[in-house]
Design a protein around this motif. Structure first.
Motif, PDB file in Angstrom:
ATOM      1  N   ARG A  46       0.820  -1.213   0.000  1.00 43.77           N
ATOM      2  CA  ARG A  46       0.000   0.000   0.000  1.00 43.77           C
ATOM      3  C   ARG A  46       0.851   1.258   0.000  1.00 43.77           C
ATOM      4  N   SER A  47       2.020   1.203   0.595  1.00 46.19           N
ATOM      5  CA  SER A  47       2.874   2.386   0.680  1.00 46.19           C
ATOM      6  C   SER A  47       3.751   2.553  -0.551  1.00 46.19           C
ATOM      7  N   SER A  48       3.597   1.661  -1.540  1.00 45.62           N
ATOM      8  CA  SER A  48       4.418   1.737  -2.744  1.00 45.62           C
ATOM      9  C   SER A  48       3.715   2.447  -3.885  1.00 45.62           C
ATOM     10  N   VAL A  49       2.413   2.666  -3.739  1.00 48.21           N
ATOM     11  CA  VAL A  49       1.633   3.271  -4.821  1.00 48.21           C
ATOM     12  C   VAL A  49       1.094   4.601  -4.328  1.00 48.21           C
ATOM     13  N   ASP A  50       1.694   5.674  -4.789  1.00 48.39           N
ATOM     14  CA  ASP A  50       1.333   7.009  -4.311  1.00 48.39           C
ATOM     15  C   ASP A  50      -0.137   7.315  -4.569  1.00 48.39           C
ATOM     16  N   GLY A  51      -0.806   7.765  -3.524  1.00 50.70           N
ATOM     17  CA  GLY A  51      -2.185   8.215  -3.666  1.00 50.70           C
ATOM     18  C   GLY A  51      -3.221   7.114  -3.646  1.00 50.70           C
ATOM     19  N   THR A  52      -2.791   5.845  -3.669  1.00 52.69           N
ATOM     20  CA  THR A  52      -3.766   4.743  -3.689  1.00 52.69           C
ATOM     21  C   THR A  52      -3.417   3.712  -2.629  1.00 52.69           C
ATOM     22  N   GLN A  53      -2.864   4.190  -1.516  1.00 51.76           N
ATOM     23  CA  GLN A  53      -2.376   3.279  -0.495  1.00 51.76           C
ATOM     24  C   GLN A  53      -3.450   2.315  -0.002  1.00 51.76           C
ATOM     25  N   LEU A  54      -4.678   2.822   0.159  1.00 52.02           N
ATOM     26  CA  LEU A  54      -5.717   1.981   0.735  1.00 52.02           C
ATOM     27  C   LEU A  54      -6.212   0.933  -0.252  1.00 52.02           C
ATOM     28  N   ARG A  55      -6.003   1.177  -1.532  1.00 50.23           N
ATOM     29  CA  ARG A  55      -6.537   0.253  -2.520  1.00 50.23           C
ATOM     30  C   ARG A  55      -5.582  -0.897  -2.800  1.00 50.23           C
ATOM     31  N   TYR A  56      -4.311  -0.597  -2.946  1.00 49.51           N
ATOM     32  CA  TYR A  56      -3.371  -1.605  -3.415  1.00 49.51           C
ATOM     33  C   TYR A  56      -2.620  -2.273  -2.270  1.00 49.51           C
ATOM     34  N   GLY A  57      -3.341  -2.972  -1.442  1.00 41.50           N
ATOM     35  CA  GLY A  57      -2.743  -3.719  -0.352  1.00 41.50           C
ATOM     36  C   GLY A  57      -3.817  -4.207   0.594  1.00 41.50           C
ATOM     37  N   ILE A  58      -3.455  -5.191   1.412  1.00 42.11           N
ATOM     38  CA  ILE A  58      -4.396  -5.756   2.379  1.00 42.11           C
ATOM     39  C   ILE A  58      -3.669  -5.898   3.710  1.00 42.11           C
ATOM     40  N   PRO A  59      -4.199  -5.344   4.788  1.00 35.78           N
ATOM     41  CA  PRO A  59      -3.538  -5.452   6.092  1.00 35.78           C
ATOM     42  C   PRO A  59      -3.250  -6.907   6.465  1.00 35.78           C
ATOM     43  N   ALA A  60      -2.136  -7.107   7.145  1.00 35.94           N
ATOM     44  CA  ALA A  60      -1.678  -8.458   7.468  1.00 35.94           C
ATOM     45  C   ALA A  60      -2.661  -9.232   8.334  1.00 35.94           C
ATOM     46  N   GLU A  61      -3.446  -8.529   9.144  1.00 34.02           N
ATOM     47  CA  GLU A  61      -4.358  -9.209  10.057  1.00 34.02           C
ATOM     48  C   GLU A  61      -5.787  -9.305   9.524  1.00 34.02           C
ATOM     49  N   LEU A 110     -19.445   1.192   5.413  1.00 34.07           N
ATOM     50  CA  LEU A 110     -20.868   1.529   5.381  1.00 34.07           C
ATOM     51  C   LEU A 110     -21.633   0.839   6.511  1.00 34.07           C
ATOM     52  N   SER A 111     -21.130  -0.334   6.910  1.00 28.97           N
ATOM     53  CA  SER A 111     -21.782  -1.081   7.992  1.00 28.97           C
ATOM     54  C   SER A 111     -21.335  -0.615   9.370  1.00 28.97           C
ATOM     55  N   GLY A 112     -20.399   0.315   9.407  1.00 29.96           N
ATOM     56  CA  GLY A 112     -19.925   0.836  10.681  1.00 29.96           C
ATOM     57  C   GLY A 112     -18.903  -0.032  11.376  1.00 29.96           C
ATOM     58  N   LEU A 113     -18.312  -0.990  10.649  1.00 30.71           N
ATOM     59  CA  LEU A 113     -17.304  -1.864  11.251  1.00 30.71           C
ATOM     60  C   LEU A 113     -15.969  -1.126  11.367  1.00 30.71           C
ATOM     61  N   PRO A 114     -15.236  -1.347  12.443  1.00 24.91           N
ATOM     62  CA  PRO A 114     -13.938  -0.676  12.601  1.00 24.91           C
ATOM     63  C   PRO A 114     -12.907  -1.258  11.638  1.00 24.91           C
ATOM     64  N   PRO A 115     -11.898  -0.483  11.267  1.00 26.76           N
ATOM     65  CA  PRO A 115     -10.852  -1.002  10.377  1.00 26.76           C
ATOM     66  C   PRO A 115     -10.003  -2.058  11.080  1.00 26.76           C
ATOM     67  N   VAL A 116      -9.379  -2.891  10.285  1.00 28.90           N
ATOM     68  CA  VAL A 116      -8.493  -3.927  10.830  1.00 28.90           C
ATOM     69  C   VAL A 116      -7.251  -3.268  11.430  1.00 28.90           C
ATOM     70  N   ALA A 117      -6.769  -3.818  12.523  1.00 28.37           N
ATOM     71  CA  ALA A 117      -5.597  -3.255  13.200  1.00 28.37           C
ATOM     72  C   ALA A 117      -4.371  -3.283  12.293  1.00 28.37           C
ATOM     73  N   GLU A 118      -3.604  -2.199  12.342  1.00 30.94           N
ATOM     74  CA  GLU A 118      -2.359  -2.113  11.586  1.00 30.94           C
ATOM     75  C   GLU A 118      -1.214  -2.617  12.472  1.00 30.94           C
TER      76      GLU A 118
END
Length: 410
Positions: free
Chosen positions: A105-120, A362-370
């Protein structure tokens, strides 16, 4: 008359680590890091047998000690018999896969949230499993090199004449030994790729595509604090693509060194140490120079991209050529009979995850821990001068257009 007691010899009271009681050894082994336990297991037959016999106790403790933030990797297995040495060793490629998929996610400028999946995030398990397979293939390719370079020269050189050069012409002997070693490495690697299942070849290409993104020559990497990409003509222009295709000397370096490089920088070395983030970069530059007479520091200090030259062209050309052949063979194996070319790209996984994440929000679920933001993921090289000058020119044009909108429209 008082009789003096004889004090025992201090040396006679010493006992070796191998002589400690089993219950003590189990506690000690359970406190080890993964690399430490694997090394300890090779010391004596007794230690090896003890570790193997008590793996159900030792292995999960070592996993938690080595990867304390890896909840998914350390999730309890359904049966205690599932804890094996193979499970422990597999933690290395699985953790590297988790880091690669997460930090991409940190390798693609401006699209960090799209191009990666948290480890947990469990959603990424399928992708992480495939990437871990790719790491295992890379490890096998690097071990082939290790095995060949461990061979006695007499088992490598094809004739007695080649051996005779050691006395008559040591420089020629050294080159001939190097060339024939590399030829043998290539032959064995191509044979391995030939027998490799197509799905593992696709997993390797998928992993390498993600891995290439860790090597950066972005415009923010400008100045003497960053060392130049000295390995190829172009000095890093389109370096990621060249790396993936095997056209860069750096591809040979990764095939030779294997996953251990990344295990050290991403996991084992202290993340807060300044030199850790440059571990792979510095190792690659050191290897590229080898024992050449050119001083690396002087070369880099006086480096001019327009005057780039290879310090050891004869040797490096062989290495580049062989790396390219291995990656070409891997590509042919991966694409043989394949109709879905998306299977070698991570984009489909990231696109699906973007939708999953949106639905969760949209469902109000918290994000996965980083858990991996501390990892020194990137291997940064200096931005090529040509790219930096183009960037500056475009930035100036944009600034002028904003300042004079009427002129820009004309």
């Amino acid at each position: 008359m008082v009789r003096m007691r004889h004090s025992p010899d201090r040396h006679s009271l010493r006992i070796s680590f191998n002589d400690l009681p089993d219950d003590v050894l189990i506690i000690v082994c359970s406190q080890c890091q993964l690399d430490e336990l694997l090394a300890l297991r090779l010391t004596t037959f007794r230690i090896r047998n003890l570790i193997d016999h008590h793996l159900a106790t030792i292995a999960p403790a070592v996993g938690r000690s080595s990867l304390p933030l890896a909840g998914l990797l350390n999730a309890p297995l359904p049966n205690r018999s599932c804890y094996t040495i193979e499970w422990l060793k597999a933690l290395i490629p699985r953790q590297l896969a988790a880091i690669l998929v997460d930090r991409h996610r940190s390798s693609v400028d401006g699209t960090q949230l799209r191009y990666g999946i948290p480890a947990e995030d469990p959603f990424g398990e399928e992708l992480r499993e495939r990437v871990a397979n790719g790491w295992c293939v890379l490890r096998r390719l690097s071990r082939i090199s290790e095995q060949v370079y461990d061979l006695d020269p007499r088992l490598v050189l094809k004739s007695s004449t080649d051996l005779a050069w050691k006395v008559v012409n040591p420089a020629r002997f050294k080159f001939e030994l190097f060339r024939q070693r590399e030829d043998l490495v290539l032959t064995r690697r191509l044979a391995y790729v030939e027998e490799l299942p197509s799905h593992l070849a696709r997993d390797y290409r998928l992993m390498f595509m993600l891995l290439s993104s860790a090597f950066r020559t972005s415009v923010s990497n400008y100045g003497d604090d960053y060392k130049p990409w000295v390995f190829d003509w172009g000095c890093g222009i389109d370096g990621q693509r060249l790396l993936r295709r095997g056209n860069s000397w750096l591809t040979w370096f990764l095939l030779n060194e294997g996953p251990d490089l990344f295990w050290q920088q991403w996991q084992m070395l202290p993340a807060d140490e300044p030199n850790t983030k440059n571990y792979i970069r510095d190792r690659s530059i050191e290897t590229w120079f080898g024992k050449n007479k050119a001083d690396p520091e002087d070369f880099i200090r006086q480096f001019l991209a327009k005057e780039w030259e290879d310090v050891n062209e004869k040797w490096h050309n062989i290495q580049r050529d062989h790396a390219q052949k291995v990656h070409r063979a891997m590509e042919e194996k991966a694409t043989k009979g394949m109709t879905d070319f998306a299977s070698t790209s991570p984009i489909v996984y990231f696109t699906q995850y973007a939708e999953v994440r949106r639905q969760r929000e949209l469902s109000g679920l918290p994000p996965v821990a980083e858990t991996l933001s501390h990892v020194p993921f990137h291997i940064d090289f200096r931005c090529p001068e040509e790219l930096f000058q183009k960037f500056c020119a475009l930035r100036q044009e944009k600034a002028s257009a904003i300042a004079n909108p009427s002129t820009a429209r004309n």
